[in-house]
Motif scaffolding. Structure first.
Motif, PDB file in Angstrom:
ATOM      1  N   MET A 164       3.149  -1.043   4.252  1.00 47.23           N
ATOM      2  CA  MET A 164       2.633   0.261   3.839  1.00 47.23           C
ATOM      3  C   MET A 164       3.792   1.244   3.734  1.00 47.23           C
ATOM      4  N   ALA A 165       3.768   2.075   2.700  1.00 42.30           N
ATOM      5  CA  ALA A 165       4.825   3.069   2.476  1.00 42.30           C
ATOM      6  C   ALA A 165       4.240   4.472   2.521  1.00 42.30           C
ATOM      7  N   LYS A 208      11.898  11.431   2.750  1.00 45.21           N
ATOM      8  CA  LYS A 208      12.245  10.125   2.194  1.00 45.21           C
ATOM      9  C   LYS A 208      11.088   9.175   2.508  1.00 45.21           C
ATOM     10  N   PRO A 209      10.862   8.154   1.666  1.00 45.02           N
ATOM     11  CA  PRO A 209       9.791   7.196   1.965  1.00 45.02           C
ATOM     12  C   PRO A 209      10.034   6.468   3.284  1.00 45.02           C
ATOM     13  N   VAL A 213       0.845  -1.193   0.000  1.00 49.74           N
ATOM     14  CA  VAL A 213       0.000   0.000   0.000  1.00 49.74           C
ATOM     15  C   VAL A 213       0.880   1.242   0.000  1.00 49.74           C
ATOM     16  N   GLY A 214       0.598   2.160  -0.911  1.00 49.47           N
ATOM     17  CA  GLY A 214       1.313   3.434  -0.949  1.00 49.47           C
ATOM     18  C   GLY A 214       0.411   4.565  -0.505  1.00 49.47           C
ATOM     19  N   LEU A 215       0.873   5.381   0.431  1.00 46.92           N
ATOM     20  CA  LEU A 215       0.111   6.529   0.911  1.00 46.92           C
ATOM     21  C   LEU A 215       0.375   7.720   0.001  1.00 46.92           C
ATOM     22  N   VAL A 216      -0.685   8.284  -0.579  1.00 45.95           N
ATOM     23  CA  VAL A 216      -0.563   9.407  -1.500  1.00 45.95           C
ATOM     24  C   VAL A 216      -1.345  10.584  -0.945  1.00 45.95           C
ATOM     25  N   GLY A 217      -0.720  11.759  -0.932  1.00 44.77           N
ATOM     26  CA  GLY A 217      -1.423  12.942  -0.436  1.00 44.77           C
ATOM     27  C   GLY A 217      -0.549  14.171  -0.505  1.00 44.77           C
TER      28      GLY A 217
END
Length: 339
Positions: A214-215, A198-199, A165-169
């Motif tokens: 999750m990233a 950084k991620p 899962v990638g967190l986008v915002g």
């Protein structure tokens, strides 16, 4: 892992080993007047090999050592003795590493599996000894092949984070706070934009000892696809995520508009990102009463074209369990489990 240790982009120089020379030795032995050629072959030069390691999360190992040189093959000896091969050099990289030619920017290969090995540079072949060249008309050749020189190349290693899962915002949408609540990760959190540079990765523990990764990707700004802000520096990490979780704060002026701006940045960077499953989480929803939630739901139902959404609050622990259930079902195509 601290931000300073998260290295996801390095340039290195690699050289494979030279092949050893073949021997032009002539056999010498008491009572043997004409022993003939017995020169052995040279050993091959060492290879440069890239190997995936699932225990690595960053390219920090290449931060201070950027030149790698394999061993040279040894020369052939008498009595057809073959020289030893040069020592191979293994470059251990985290999964999700892309290896590119620095000069041409062409992708050479990618490493996505544990213990996967790819040859970056082959060592030079060893030269053949003079006994290979013996013929009926040339009984004592006094020459042998030289070894083939090794190769060299400048390559760029780019890490694309492998996460479910990638967190986008946008910056300051609450991504780091959510990651700290839903996982055991301890990202840097503060009330200003671009706290995350950084991620950050975290493991979400789910039911029955199951888990997923999750990233937290650094915040997007308008124009990121053209390189504004942190630009391509972080957008490439989203390419490896199976599901995208869009985080939009409840105090946003227009939640639907903010989501569509984020989506448009992803589309302009790589249209294939729009094929991934999406979920919208309205964060900081503990600030909303029932009436406001109802109004926002009407706006979302009208403007999101069927994209699923939910209301959460990381601080108040609102909707976190339901969020994990929804994400797990999206990742595994299962029905959501009930408590």
């Amino acid at each position: 892992m601290t931000e300073g240790n998260f290295v996801d982009y390095v340039k290195i120089h690699a050289e494979s080993g030279n092949g050893g020379k073949g021997s032009a030795h002539l056999h010498r032995e008491k009572y043997v007047a004409k022993g003939g050629p017995d020169g052995g072959d040279g050993g091959r030069g060492g290879h440069i090999i890239v190997r995936g390691n699932q225990n690595l999360w960053t390219l920090v190992g290449f931060k201070f050592k950027k030149h790698f040189k394999a061993g040279h093959g040894e020369h052939g000896g008498k009595q057809r003795s073959t020289g030893a091969d040069g020592e191979d050099v293994y470059l251990e990289v985290p999964l999700g590493t892309v290896i590119k030619n620095t000069d041409t920017q062409e992708t050479i290969f990618e490493i996505t599996e544990h213990n996967q090995e790819k040859m970056l540079l082959e060592g030079g072949m060893g030269g053949r000894g003079n006994w290979h060249f013996k013929t009926s008309t040339n009984q004592t050749p006094r020459y042998a092949q030289p070894g083939i020189p090794g190769q060299e190349i400048d390559v760029t290693l780019e890490l694309k984070v492998l996460a479910d899962v990638g967190l986008v915002g946008f910056p300051n949408a609450g991504k780091s706070t959510l990651l700290s609540v839903i996982t055991s990760a301890k990202p840097k959190i503060a009330d200003y934009e671009f706290t995350t540079l950084k991620p950050n990765l975290g493991i979400v523990e789910y039911r029955d000892f199951r888990s997923f990764v999750m990233a937290d990707i650094p915040g997007i700004i308008e124009g990121a696809a053209e390189g504004k802000g942190l630009g391509h520096y972080f957008l490439r990490h989203i390419e490896r995520n199976a599901t995208l979780l869009f985080l939009v704060p409840a105090d946003s002026k227009d939640i639907v508009k903010e989501y569509k701006i984020l989506l448009d940045e992803l589309r302009r960077y790589n249209p294939e990102l729009l094929d991934k499953e999406r979920l919208i989480a309205v964060s900081k929803s503990d600030m909303l009463d029932e009436e406001l939630i109802s109004e926002i739901q009407d706006e979302l139902n009208e403007g999101l074209d069927g994209v699923p959404y939910m209301f959460i609050s990381s601080v108040a622990q609102k909707g976190i369990t339901e969020l994990k259930d929804r994400l797990w079902s999206m990742l595994n195509d299962e029905k959501v489990l009930k408590s």
